[in-house]
Design a protein around this motif. Structure first.
Motif, short mmCIF file in Angstrom:
data_model
loop_
_atom_site.label_atom_id
_atom_site.label_comp_id
_atom_site.label_asym_id
_atom_site.label_seq_id
_atom_site.Cartn_x
_atom_site.Cartn_y
_atom_site.Cartn_z
N MET A 167 68.97 4.41 65.59
CA MET A 167 68.59 5.72 66.13
C MET A 167 67.07 5.75 66.31
N THR A 215 63.19 7.38 67.19
CA THR A 215 62.43 8.49 66.60
C THR A 215 62.70 9.81 67.31
N ARG A 235 65.96 11.22 66.18
CA ARG A 235 65.84 11.75 64.82
C ARG A 235 65.11 13.09 64.83
N LEU A 236 64.07 13.17 65.66
CA LEU A 236 63.30 14.41 65.76
C LEU A 236 64.20 15.54 66.27
N ILE A 252 67.51 15.81 65.98
CA ILE A 252 68.46 16.21 64.94
C ILE A 252 67.75 17.04 63.87
N LEU A 253 66.52 16.59 63.54
CA LEU A 253 65.71 17.30 62.54
C LEU A 253 65.49 18.75 62.95
N LEU A 300 68.75 20.75 62.71
CA LEU A 300 69.09 21.10 61.34
C LEU A 300 68.17 22.20 60.81
N TRP A 336 72.68 27.27 59.07
CA TRP A 336 73.07 26.55 57.86
C TRP A 336 71.83 26.11 57.09
#
Lengths: 195, 198
Positions: free
Chosen positions: A1, A3, A6-7, A9-10, A13, A18
Motif C-alpha cells: 500500500m 503512502t 495510507r493517507l 485511509i487515515l 478513519l 466511529w
C-alpha cells in the motif's frame, strides 16, 4: 500500500463518526441533554410493533417515531450478571406501567443489548420472560453513541415527534425496587406527562 | 521520507485502535476491572487440530477438588473455555453468559470447564462477582499455563488466548475457536458447534 493510500485511509478513519468514539467515551447524555439520534430495526414481533405504534412498512425507526410521551431505555447485556439478577424486577416495573391505564400509553419501554447479537438477545428474552421489545447492538454502534455506559443503565427520555428527544433520567445500576423506580420516573417526568 | 514515516506510524496506531476492545462491562464488577487496552488479537500457535485425540490435564477446581479432562470420557462432551485473565473486561462478561444457558449444555450432554491461568484465590474473588456458577472453574496457575500450553493457547506474556474447544465423549477434539482476545465470541457459534455433535 503506498503512502497516498495510507493517507486516504487515515483521513477516513479520523473523520468517521466511529473514530471520534474509539477508545474515548464522551460520557452518557445527562438529564437535560438532547438524546442522541439512534436508529433501531423494526421489531419482528407484531405485538412489539403495535406496542411502539410503528408502521408495518418501516425498515428501521428512531425513538421519536415511538407513540409515547416517555420512553424508558434499558442498556443491558445477556452477559451481565447484574442485568440477569435485576431482570425480574425490571419486568415488574414494566408490568406496573402496562397495568396502569393512565400510564400505559404515556410510558413505553425498550431494551438495547450492548454487544449482543440477535441470538444473544433472544436467549436473554426467553430466559427472563422479557415482554417489552429488546434490540440487538452487536457491534456496539448504539452503545458508543450513548457514551459506552456500563450495564445495566437506564435512560428516561421525553419523546418529541417534532424535535429532538430530551433526556430526563440517566443512571447506572439497578432500579432499587420497581415501585420506587416508577415513582421516581413519574416525578422526574411530570412536566412531560401532564396534559 | 519523514512525512511518509509519520503517516505510516499514524496509520498503524489507528488500525491498532480499530482492532481494540470496544465493549460494555457489567456494573456488577463496579470499578474492579483492569483494562489492559487493546492486545494483539492472537499470540500463540495451536498444538492440536480438529479430529485429534485431546491432550489430558488435571487441574485444581474452585470447589476444592481436582478435575481431569479424561474423567468425562465416555460420559460427557466437554467444552473448555480458556479466558485470558480474571478481572479483565471481556473475560468478566463471558462466563456469566454461559451461566444462563446450562439447559443448552445439558441438552447436548456437555459439561463446561472454565479455565484461566490465575490462582485459586483470585478466581474465587472474581467468580463471586458473577453469582453462582453451575460449571467447574479450574486454575491453570501452576505449572504456569501448562494445560493451555498443551493445546497451544498460552500467549507469550503468560496469559491464555480466549479459546473454546469441544471434546466429544471419545476424547476427540470436534471444535476449536481461538478468538480475538479483545472480543467476546458470539454465543451462537458455540451453540451451533454443540448442535453439530448430535
Amino acid at each position: 500500500m503506498n503512502t497516498v493510500s495510507r493517507l486516504a485511509i487515515l483521513m477516513l478513519l479520523f473523520f468517521s463518526p466511529w473514530a471520534s468514539f474509539a477508545g474515548d467515551s464522551n460520557g452518557p447524555p445527562k438529564s437535560g441533554d438532547v438524546f442522541p439520534d439512534i436508529s433501531l430495526p423494526l421489531p419482528e414481533a407484531a405485538e412489539h410493533r403495535a406496542y411502539l405504534g410503528l408502521p408495518e412498512d418501516a425498515g428501521s425507526f428512531k425513538t421519536e417515531c415511538i407513540k409515547t410521551r416517555i420512553l424508558i431505555i434499558e442498556i443491558f447485556s445477556m452477559y451481565c450478571p447484574h442485568c440477569q439478577r435485576e431482570a425480574p424486577e425490571v419486568n415488574t416495573f414494566y408490568e406496573s406501567i402496562v397495568n396502569n391505564e393512565a400510564l400505559r400509553d404515556r410510558i413505553k419501554m425498550i431494551g438495547i443489548g450492548a454487544g449482543n447479537s440477535e441470538y444473544e438477545v433472544e436467549v436473554y428474552r426467553t430466559t427472563y420472560n422479557v415482554a417489552f421489545p429488546l434490540f440487538p447492538d452487536p457491534d456496539y454502534k448504539i452503545h458508543k453513541r450513548l457514551g459506552e455506559v456500563r450495564t445495566p443503565y437506564f435512560f428516561g427520555i421525553a419523546v418529541n415527534a417534532r424535535g429532538p428527544d430530551q433526556v430526563f433520567y440517566s443512571e447506572l445500576g439497578g432500579l432499587d425496587g420497581a415501585e420506587r423506580f416508577l415513582e421516581h420516573i413519574r416525578e422526574s417526568a411530570k412536566p412531560f406527562l401532564e396534559d | 521520507m519523514k512525512k511518509a514515516a509519520f503517516i505510516n506510524l499514524a496509520f498503524l496506531i489507528l488500525l491498532a485502535a480499530a482492532a481494540g476492545w470496544g465493549g460494555a462491562h457489567s456494573g456488577a464488577f463496579s470499578d474492579k476491572i483492569y483494562d489492559p487496552g487493546p492486545l494483539k488479537p492472537t499470540d500463540s500457535k495451536l498444538r492440536v487440530a480438529v479430529g485429534d485425540k485431546s491432550p489430558d490435564f488435571k487441574l485444581p477446581a474452585l470447589s476444592g477438588t481436582t478435575i481431569a479432562l479424561s474423567q468425562y470420557q465416555g460420559e460427557r462432551n466437554v467444552v473448555l473455555s480458556f479466558v485470558p485473565a480474571a478481572w479483565t473486561p471481556v473475560c468478566s462478561d463471558q462466563w456469566p453468559g454461559y451461566n444462563i444457558i446450562e439447559p443448552v449444555f445439558r441438552e447436548h450432554e456437555a459439561i463446561l470447564l472454565g479455565i484461566t491461568v490465575d490462582n485459586l484465590p483470585s478466581l474465587h474473588a472474581w467468580t463471586r462477582e458473577m453469582g453462582r456458577l453451575w460449571f467447574p472453574v479450574l486454575s491453570d496457575f501452576w505449572p504456569h499455563g501448562a494445560a493451555a500450553e498443551k493445546f497451544g493457547v498460552l500467549r507469550s506474556d503468560g496469559i491464555s488466548e480466549r479459546a473454546l474447544f469441544i471434546i466429544d465423549k471419545k476424547g476427540i477434539i470436534r471444535y476449536i475457536s481461538v478468538y480475538n482476545i479483545n472480543k467476546r465470541p458470539p454465543l451462537e457459534n458455540l451453540v451451533k458447534a454443540l448442535e453439530e455433535l448430535d
